[in-house]
Motif scaffolding. Sequence first.
Motif, PDB file in Angstrom:
ATOM      1  N   SER A 189      -0.123  19.419   2.425  1.00  0.00           N
ATOM      2  CA  SER A 189      -1.395  18.924   1.898  1.00  0.00           C
ATOM      3  C   SER A 189      -1.574  17.503   2.404  1.00  0.00           C
ATOM      4  CB  SER A 189      -1.407  18.953   0.362  1.00  0.00           C
ATOM      5  OG  SER A 189      -1.359  20.283  -0.119  1.00  0.00           O
ATOM      6  N   THR A 190      -2.754  17.213   2.971  1.00  0.00           N
ATOM      7  CA  THR A 190      -3.030  15.911   3.561  1.00  0.00           C
ATOM      8  C   THR A 190      -4.174  15.252   2.796  1.00  0.00           C
ATOM      9  OG1 THR A 190      -2.383  16.808   5.717  1.00  0.00           O
ATOM     10  CG2 THR A 190      -3.525  14.690   5.707  1.00  0.00           C
ATOM     11  N   PHE A 191      -3.929  14.010   2.327  1.00  0.00           N
ATOM     12  CA  PHE A 191      -4.881  13.308   1.470  1.00  0.00           C
ATOM     13  C   PHE A 191      -5.379  12.042   2.165  1.00  0.00           C
ATOM     14  CE2 PHE A 191      -1.882  15.628  -1.115  1.00  0.00           C
ATOM     15  CZ  PHE A 191      -2.663  16.267  -2.061  1.00  0.00           C
ATOM     16  N   PRO A 192      -6.670  11.724   1.978  1.00  0.00           N
ATOM     17  CA  PRO A 192      -7.180  10.468   2.526  1.00  0.00           C
ATOM     18  C   PRO A 192      -6.669   9.274   1.718  1.00  0.00           C
ATOM     19  CG  PRO A 192      -8.889  11.575   1.243  1.00  0.00           C
ATOM     20  CD  PRO A 192      -7.716  12.501   1.289  1.00  0.00           C
ATOM     21  N   LEU A 193      -6.400   8.162   2.393  1.00  0.00           N
ATOM     22  CA  LEU A 193      -6.014   6.913   1.735  1.00  0.00           C
ATOM     23  C   LEU A 193      -7.152   5.907   1.906  1.00  0.00           C
ATOM     24  CD1 LEU A 193      -2.278   6.501   2.914  1.00  0.00           C
ATOM     25  CD2 LEU A 193      -3.132   7.565   0.816  1.00  0.00           C
ATOM     26  N   GLU A 194      -7.570   5.332   0.805  1.00  0.00           N
ATOM     27  CA  GLU A 194      -8.676   4.390   0.850  1.00  0.00           C
ATOM     28  C   GLU A 194      -8.238   3.045   0.286  1.00  0.00           C
ATOM     29  OE1 GLU A 194     -12.000   6.016  -1.202  1.00  0.00           O
ATOM     30  OE2 GLU A 194     -12.333   7.643   0.232  1.00  0.00           O
ATOM     31  N   ASP A 195      -8.848   1.997   0.819  1.00  0.00           N
ATOM     32  CA  ASP A 195      -8.605   0.648   0.320  1.00  0.00           C
ATOM     33  C   ASP A 195      -9.949  -0.065   0.268  1.00  0.00           C
ATOM     34  OD1 ASP A 195      -7.288  -1.637  -0.548  1.00  0.00           O
ATOM     35  OD2 ASP A 195      -6.847  -2.328   1.483  1.00  0.00           O
ATOM     36  N   GLY A 196     -10.411  -0.358  -0.969  1.00  0.00           N
ATOM     37  CA  GLY A 196     -11.712  -0.998  -1.128  1.00  0.00           C
ATOM     38  C   GLY A 196     -12.854  -0.143  -0.633  1.00  0.00           C
TER      39      GLY A 196
ATOM     40  N   MET B 157       0.832  -1.206   0.000  1.00  0.00           N
ATOM     41  CA  MET B 157       0.000   0.000   0.000  1.00  0.00           C
ATOM     42  C   MET B 157       0.864   1.252   0.000  1.00  0.00           C
ATOM     43  SD  MET B 157      -1.332   2.574   2.198  1.00  0.00           S
ATOM     44  CE  MET B 157      -1.391   1.969   3.873  1.00  0.00           C
ATOM     45  N   ILE B 158       1.914   1.272   0.851  1.00  0.00           N
ATOM     46  CA  ILE B 158       2.787   2.444   0.942  1.00  0.00           C
ATOM     47  C   ILE B 158       3.497   2.697  -0.370  1.00  0.00           C
ATOM     48  CG2 ILE B 158       4.891   3.315   2.027  1.00  0.00           C
ATOM     49  CD1 ILE B 158       3.967   2.081   4.614  1.00  0.00           C
ATOM     50  N   GLY B 159       4.040   1.618  -0.977  1.00  0.00           N
ATOM     51  CA  GLY B 159       4.780   1.774  -2.232  1.00  0.00           C
ATOM     52  C   GLY B 159       3.921   2.367  -3.327  1.00  0.00           C
ATOM     53  N   LYS B 160       2.669   1.939  -3.446  1.00  0.00           N
ATOM     54  CA  LYS B 160       1.776   2.444  -4.489  1.00  0.00           C
ATOM     55  C   LYS B 160       1.550   3.936  -4.311  1.00  0.00           C
ATOM     56  CE  LYS B 160      -2.627   1.941  -3.987  1.00  0.00           C
ATOM     57  NZ  LYS B 160      -3.980   1.352  -3.852  1.00  0.00           N
ATOM     58  N   TRP B 161       1.267   4.357  -3.081  1.00  0.00           N
ATOM     59  CA  TRP B 161       0.998   5.773  -2.845  1.00  0.00           C
ATOM     60  C   TRP B 161       2.252   6.629  -2.989  1.00  0.00           C
ATOM     61  CZ3 TRP B 161      -3.414   8.154  -3.017  1.00  0.00           C
ATOM     62  CH2 TRP B 161      -4.588   7.422  -2.815  1.00  0.00           C
ATOM     63  N   LEU B 162       3.411   6.097  -2.588  1.00  0.00           N
ATOM     64  CA  LEU B 162       4.658   6.856  -2.751  1.00  0.00           C
ATOM     65  C   LEU B 162       4.953   7.107  -4.226  1.00  0.00           C
ATOM     66  CD1 LEU B 162       7.099   5.347  -0.099  1.00  0.00           C
ATOM     67  CD2 LEU B 162       6.083   7.617  -0.122  1.00  0.00           C
ATOM     68  N   ASN B 163       4.775   6.102  -5.046  1.00  0.00           N
ATOM     69  CA  ASN B 163       5.004   6.278  -6.484  1.00  0.00           C
ATOM     70  C   ASN B 163       4.050   7.318  -7.056  1.00  0.00           C
ATOM     71  OD1 ASN B 163       7.061   4.399  -6.579  1.00  0.00           O
ATOM     72  ND2 ASN B 163       5.665   2.679  -6.999  1.00  0.00           N
ATOM     73  N   TYR B 164       2.796   7.260  -6.601  1.00  0.00           N
ATOM     74  CA  TYR B 164       1.805   8.217  -7.099  1.00  0.00           C
ATOM     75  C   TYR B 164       2.166   9.639  -6.679  1.00  0.00           C
ATOM     76  CZ  TYR B 164      -2.573  10.825  -7.244  1.00  0.00           C
ATOM     77  OH  TYR B 164      -3.518  11.777  -7.458  1.00  0.00           O
ATOM     78  N   MET B 165       2.508   9.811  -5.407  1.00  0.00           N
ATOM     79  CA  MET B 165       2.809  11.145  -4.905  1.00  0.00           C
ATOM     80  C   MET B 165       4.110  11.682  -5.489  1.00  0.00           C
ATOM     81  SD  MET B 165       0.159  11.786  -3.253  1.00  0.00           S
ATOM     82  CE  MET B 165       0.622  13.369  -2.587  1.00  0.00           C
ATOM     83  N   ALA B 166       5.078  10.798  -5.752  1.00  0.00           N
ATOM     84  CA  ALA B 166       6.332  11.248  -6.350  1.00  0.00           C
ATOM     85  C   ALA B 166       6.093  11.817  -7.747  1.00  0.00           C
ATOM     86  CB  ALA B 166       7.319  10.078  -6.421  1.00  0.00           C
TER      87      ALA B 166
END
Length: 454
Positions: free
Chosen positions: A95-102, A1-10
Motif C-alpha cells: 500500500s502506497t500513501f501520499p506524504l504531504e507537508d503544509g 518528517m520520516i520519524g513522524k510518519w514511521l511512528n504513525y505507520m507502525a
Amino acid sequence: MIGKWLNYMARLHDGVDAILIADRHGIIEYSAMFSERENGMIDEGFIGKSILEAYPELTEETSSHFRVMRTGKPVLNEKQELTDFYGRRIMLVSSTFPLEDGGELIGTMETSVFYHKDSQLDGKNHWLTNSHTGLFRLEDIITRNSEMLALKDTVQRVAANPSPVLIWGETGTGKELFAQALHSHSTRSKGPFISQNCAAIPTTLLESTLFGTTRGSYTGAENRKGLLKQADGGTLFLDEVNSMDLSLQAKILKAIEEKKFRPVGGEQDVHSDVRIVSAMNVDPITAVRDGLLRRDLFYRLGVVQLALPPLRKRPEDIPLLTDFYVERYNRKMERTITGVSELVRNALLAYDWPGNVRELRNAVESAFNLCTGSVIQLSDIPRYIFYHEEEKAAEPAAEALPDGMGLQEAVRRYEKGLIVRTLEQSRTITEAAEKLKLTRQALQYKMMKYHLNS
C-alpha cells in the motif's frame, strides 16, 4: 518528517514486512525490510537510490510511487512481483500513501507484507508463509546472470513436485542454497530439511547415520532414527553423494525406489516419505564414467538436474555480490563502509574465483577486518587476488614450435631476442649485463655469438 510518519505507520500496520519512503523525485530516503536471519528490520542498501534503480523492472508508469505522485491518491493492497537491485525475486502486497507537508505533496510511503503464490491471508492481514525459518529461499539467490535466473525459474517450477533433484557445480557455487530454496518453495516446506555431507564421515558410520540403528546391532548400539526417517515428510539433502561407497549407493537406491528401508541390525522395514536432493562438485557423467557413481543411482537421483555455473562465467554478478556482502558485513560488524574502490572492483572482476561465491564472500569479510577507511582499498583485500593478473601477465605465452625447429634452436632464438630487447632498453653494455644477471664479459661473448656487436 520520516520519524513522524514511521511512528504513525507502525501504529497503523502491525506486522509490516517492508517500509519504503521516497521523495517527490523517487529517491529513497528510508528503506527497511524484515529479515528472518536478523530477526528484525534491516537496511537493504537502497537509501539514496532511485526507486527505478532499486527495482529495475519498474517504470514511471508502473511504479506505485509515481502513480501516487501524479494523482495524490493512495494505492492500496496491490500485489507486486519484483526483482530488486540485487537480483532477488520478491512477492509483496503493498500500500502506497501520499506524504504531504503544509498541503504540498512531498513524497510517498509504501508498506508491504510478503506473500507466496499459494498462500492466503490470515486474520491479521498477514500472508501465511513458510514457517520453517532459517532456510534460504529463491529471493536470497543474488544474480543478474541469465543462466542463473533460468535456474531460479526451474526451481520455482519443480519445487512442488516430489521428483529427486541432482545439483552439480564447483565448490562454492551455492548448491546447498539451491537445495534449501527447493525445500522452502515446496509443499514439504513445513517438514524437516536434513543435510548430510557424505564425504564428511566414514562409510561404515554413514550407513548407520542414514538408515539408523537398533539396540544390540553392534556393541553400544541403541535404537536411533536415521536421517531417512528424520527427514520423513521433508527433504534430505545428500552433498558430495559421489563420495559414497558403491555398496551403500545400492542401498540408497533401493530405499528411494521402495520408500522403505531397514535400519542397521533391524528386522522390520521402516517407511519414509522423503524427497532426495543430492549434489556433487563434478559432472555426474564424469563421475559415472570414473566409477564414482552408480549409473542406476544417477538415473534415479538425476530426474531433474541443475548445473550451477562458476562465478567466473557470470562476471556481471561479481559487483552485485560484492555490494551485497558489503551491506551484510556493515550490519554484522557495525561498520559504515560505502563500497570498494575502482581498483578493487577491477581486481575482483579480473580474478578467476576458483572458490566461487564462497571465496568472494570470504574476501569481503577479510577486507572488513583490515579496512580503516570508508572505502575498501587494494591493500585491504587478499594479496593473491590482485597479484593474480600480474603473475599471469608475467608468464611467457606458450607457443608451439614451428615445424622442423628443435628445442636448441628455439632456446637460441629466445635468448637472442631477450638480449636484443635488454640492449635496446639499456644505455650501456654494463647496464644490460646487470639486468640479465651476467658479467660484462659473458654478455659480450653472447653478443659475438649472435652477431650483435654492431
